[in-house]
Motif scaffolding. Structure first.
Motif, PDB file in Angstrom:
ATOM      1  N   GLU A 154       0.822  -1.210   0.000  1.00  0.00           N
ATOM      2  CA  GLU A 154       0.000   0.000   0.000  1.00  0.00           C
ATOM      3  C   GLU A 154       0.859   1.264   0.000  1.00  0.00           C
ATOM      4  O   GLU A 154       0.394   2.349  -0.363  1.00  0.00           O
ATOM      5  N   GLU A 155       2.129   1.118   0.447  1.00  0.00           N
ATOM      6  CA  GLU A 155       3.047   2.263   0.443  1.00  0.00           C
ATOM      7  C   GLU A 155       3.750   2.417  -0.900  1.00  0.00           C
ATOM      8  O   GLU A 155       4.423   3.426  -1.140  1.00  0.00           O
ATOM      9  N   LYS A 156       3.657   1.390  -1.754  1.00  0.00           N
ATOM     10  CA  LYS A 156       4.372   1.396  -3.027  1.00  0.00           C
ATOM     11  C   LYS A 156       3.535   2.023  -4.135  1.00  0.00           C
ATOM     12  O   LYS A 156       2.313   2.108  -4.046  1.00  0.00           O
ATOM     13  N   LYS A 157       4.227   2.419  -5.172  1.00  0.00           N
ATOM     14  CA  LYS A 157       3.564   3.017  -6.312  1.00  0.00           C
ATOM     15  C   LYS A 157       3.928   2.248  -7.584  1.00  0.00           C
ATOM     16  O   LYS A 157       4.913   1.518  -7.628  1.00  0.00           O
ATOM     17  N   ASN A 158       3.118   2.459  -8.589  1.00  0.00           N
ATOM     18  CA  ASN A 158       3.361   1.894  -9.922  1.00  0.00           C
ATOM     19  C   ASN A 158       3.472   0.367  -9.877  1.00  0.00           C
ATOM     20  O   ASN A 158       2.674  -0.312  -9.237  1.00  0.00           O
ATOM     21  N   ASN A 159       4.539  -0.167 -10.484  1.00  0.00           N
ATOM     22  CA  ASN A 159       4.654  -1.608 -10.651  1.00  0.00           C
ATOM     23  C   ASN A 159       4.972  -2.343  -9.356  1.00  0.00           C
ATOM     24  O   ASN A 159       4.619  -3.509  -9.198  1.00  0.00           O
ATOM     25  N   SER A 160       5.663  -1.698  -8.424  1.00  0.00           N
ATOM     26  CA  SER A 160       6.031  -2.358  -7.170  1.00  0.00           C
ATOM     27  C   SER A 160       4.809  -2.812  -6.390  1.00  0.00           C
ATOM     28  O   SER A 160       4.859  -3.818  -5.677  1.00  0.00           O
ATOM     29  N   PHE A 161       3.703  -2.092  -6.531  1.00  0.00           N
ATOM     30  CA  PHE A 161       2.466  -2.469  -5.830  1.00  0.00           C
ATOM     31  C   PHE A 161       2.025  -3.872  -6.247  1.00  0.00           C
ATOM     32  O   PHE A 161       1.722  -4.725  -5.409  1.00  0.00           O
ATOM     33  N   PHE A 162       2.008  -4.147  -7.547  1.00  0.00           N
ATOM     34  CA  PHE A 162       1.553  -5.439  -8.046  1.00  0.00           C
ATOM     35  C   PHE A 162       2.565  -6.549  -7.727  1.00  0.00           C
ATOM     36  O   PHE A 162       2.177  -7.689  -7.432  1.00  0.00           O
TER      37      PHE A 162
END
Length: 518
Positions: free
Chosen positions: A410-418
Motif C-alpha cells: 500500500e506504500e508502493k507506487k506503480n509496478n512495485s504495488f503489483f
C-alpha cells in the motif's frame, strides 16, 4: 525483449516448476516417500528433498542450478532443502504471470530485492523470539520440528538428544565447528536404534591384524604411521637374474633383516598399539606380536588424521626419523565384536577433539536414512547455538510475511504495488503444500488463516499432523530464524538469477576450439 529471450525464460521457469513438482509432496509431517532406483539396481527410499534431487538424472541447466541451491542449503543449514526449491518455483511462476502482463524482468528483480530487505527486517525485529541457550527442553523442541517430518520421526526424540549432546560436548567454538574433522557418524547394522550413543573418542571398523595380539589395553601408547612395515618394493617392475642358488636365500635374508631392523626401531619406543595406513607384512606382525604390540593396518587417511587429533600423536612418514614426542596416548584401547564384525575403540583421550556417534539399526538402508536425518539435526543444533532466535513453523511465518507484504504494498507506487502483492501470494505456497500433503482442501483453511493474520495472529499456522489451524506456540513447532532467512534470501537470489538469463547457448568441443585457433 525479443521472442527468443522470452522463450528461454519460459523454458527455465517450466524446468524449475517441474523440479519442484518432483519433491513438493515430501514437505511436512504427512509427506510421501520417493523410491529411487540407481544404475546398479540399488534402491533409496527417502523423503529428504535434496537426497531425491541428488539421485535423479536431470539435464536442464536451470534445474541443475536449483539442485545446487538445494545442495548448499543442505550443507550449510541442514534443513529446508524442499522448501527452498518450492519457493523458487513459486517465485518464478508469479514472475511468468507478471511478464505476460508486460512487466520487464529488471523491474521484477529490483522489487524482489527490495522486498528481501523488508522481509529480513520484519523477521529479525517483529517475528523472531530469542531462546535461552541453556534451556535443554526448548532447544530439543526446535530440533524436533526438523526431525518429526522425516521418515524416522518415531525416533525423533533420541536423534534430537544425540545431536544436542554432540554439539554441547564439543570443546571447539560452534561457529568453527567442522563435522568432517571433529565428528564422525559410524553405522553398525546390528541391535536396536535405542542403543545409539555418543563416544568420546574414535571407533575403527577394523580388527587387530594378528589373532593373538592384545585386544584390551589400559593407557596405551600409540604410534600412527602412513608408511608400510614391509620390505620396500621397486618403483617399477624389477627383474632379478640369479646365477647361484644361494642368491635366493640371501635375498630373502636381506628382506628379513630389513623388517627386523624396522621392528627393532619401533620396539625402542615401547608402544602398545601401532596403527598404519599402509600394509604390515606377516613377518613384521610376528615380531611385533612377540614384543607384545598390537597392530591395526590399512585404515583410511581421514581416520588417521582424527586419531592424531584425539591422541596428540604425530603421523610418521619415516620410521628412521621418529622421536619419543611423536607418540600419542589414550585412556583405553579395546577391540569388541558387535554382530558378526570386530570394531576397535580408542577412548579416554585427555584432550579429545574427536567424537563418534554410534548408530545401531536393523539394516543399512534404515541407517543411511537415520544418518541423513541426524546430519540435519546436527546442523540445526549448531545454528541454534550460533543464533538462538526462532520463529513459528507450520506455515505461520510465510503467512505473516504475506500479510506484511500486502500492507507494505500500500506504500508502493506503480509496478512495485503489483509485484509485492504477487510475492505475498507466492509465500502462501508453503501452508498450501502442508494442507495438500495432509489430504485436505486448501481453500477454506487458507482463507481462515488469512483472516487470522490480518488481525495480527502471527503465531497461527497449520498443524500438518492433525490437520487443524492452531496456535503454533501450543504445539511447539519452531524453526530457526537463520534458516528461514537463508531460505528466503537464497530463493529470491536464485529466482532473479534465472530471470536474468535471456539465452541458453551451447559450447563447442575442445577439438573444435583448437581447430578455430589454428
Amino acid at each position: 525483449m525479443d521472442f527468443y529471450s522470452k522463450l528461454t525464460q519460459y523454458h527455465n521457469i517450466t524446468a524449475a516448476k517441474a523440479t519442484a513438482g518432483i519433491i513438493r509432496t515430501t514437505l511436512g509431517p504427512r509427506s510421501m516417500l520417493k523410491m529411487i532406483i540407481d544404475n546398479q539396481g540399488g534402491i533409496v527410499i527417502t523423503n529428504d528433498g535434496f537426497c531425491v534431487l541428488r539421485e535423479i538424472e536431470i539435464g536442464h541447466p536451470a534445474a541443475k542450478s536449483i539442485i545446487e541451491l538445494s545442495k548448499s542449503q543442505d550443507s550449510e543449514i541442514g534443513d529446508g532443502t524442499t522448501t527452498i526449491v518450492v519457493l523458487v518455483s513459486e517465485f518464478l511462476r508469479i514472475s511468468e504471470i507478471l511478464m505476460k502482463q508486460k512487466f520487464h524482468p529488471n523491474q521484477l528483480m529490483a522489487s524482489f530485492f527490495q522486498a528481501l530487505v523488508d522481509i529480513t527486517f520484519f523477521l529479525e525485529n517483529n517475528l523472531a523470539c530469542r531462546l535461552d541457550s541453556k534451556n535443554f527442553q526448548d532447544m530439543i523442541k526446535v530440533i524436533m520440528t526438523t526431525i518429526c517430518t522425516k521418515l524416522v520421526g518415531k525416533f525423533s526424540r533420541l536423534i534430537c538428544e544425540l545431536s544436542f549432546k554432540a554439539i554441547v560436548t564439543s570443546k571447539s567454538k560452534i561457529e568453527n565447528y567442522n563435522f568432517n574433522n571433529l565428528l564422525k557418524i559410524e553405522k553398525i547394522p546390528f541391535g536396536r536404534f535405542e542403543d545409539s550413543k555418543i563416544l568420546s573418542g574414535i571407533m575403527l571398523a577394523k580388527d587387530i591384524s594378528h589373532p593373538k595380539m592384545r585386544r584390551k589395553i589400559i593407557n596405551p601408547k600409540i604410534i600412527l604411521l602412513d608408511c608400510p612395515i614391509e620390505y620396500k618394493k621397486g618403483e617399477s617392475q624389477v627383474a632379478i637374474e640369479m646365477v647361484d642358488e644361494n642368491d635366493w636365500e640371501n635375498l630373502l635374508k636381506a628382506e628379513e633383516n630389513y623388517i627386523m631392523f624396522i621392528c627393532t626401531l619401533l620396539k625402542k619406543f615401547k608402544p602398545d598399539v601401532i596403527i598404519s595406513e599402509k600394509g604390515v607384512s606377516d613377518l613384521a606382525l610376528h615380531y611385533l606380536y612377540k614384543s607384545n604390540i598390537s597392530v591395526i593396518r590399512r585404515i583410511k587417511k581421514s581416520e588417521n588424521l582424527r586419531l592424531a587429533k584425539a591422541t596428540g600423536s604425530t603421523i610418521i612418514s619415516s620410521i628412521e626419523d621418529m622421536e619419543f614426542n611423536d607418540l600419542g596416548k589414550a585412556g583405553n584401547f579395546e577391540v569388541k565384536k558387535i554382530g558378526q564384525e570386530y570394531y576397535s575403540f580408542i577412548t579416554g583421550c585427555n584432550e579429545s577433539k574427536s567424537f563418534t556417534i554410534l548408530l545401531f539399526g536393523p539394516s543399512r538402508d534404515i541407517l543411511d536414512e537415520i544418518e541423513r536425518n541426524l546430519h540435519d539435526a546436527l546442523c540445526v543444533a549448531k545454528n541454534i547455538f550460533s543464533n538462538p532466535k526462532v520463529i513459528p513453523g507450520g506455515g505461520a511465518t510465510e503467512l505473516a510475511i504475506g500479510n506484511f507484504l500486502v500492507k507494505k504494498s500500500e506504500e508502493k507506487k506503480n509496478n512495485s504495488f503489483f509485484i509485492y502483492k504477487s510475492l505475498a501470494l507466492a509465500f502462501e505456497i508453503v501452508p498450501k503444500t502442508l494442507i495438500e500433503n495432509f489430504g485436505g482442501s486448501v481453500v477454506y483453511p487458507i482463507s481462515q488463516l488469512r483472516s487470522i493474520h490480518r488481525k495480527n495472529g502471527f503465531f497461527f499456522g497449520f498443524d500438518g499432523k492433525n490437520g487443524k489451524i492452531v496456535d503454533i506456540r501450543k504445539i511447539n513447532i519452531w524453526e530457526t530464524c537463520s534458516m528461514k532467512t537463508q531460505i528466503i534470501k537464497s530463493a529470491i537470489e536464485n529466482a532473479t538469477f534465472l530471470l536474468k538469463i535471456d539465452r541458453v547457448l551451447g559450447g563447442i568441443s575442445q577439438k573444435e576450439t583448437e581447430r578455430r585457433r589454428k
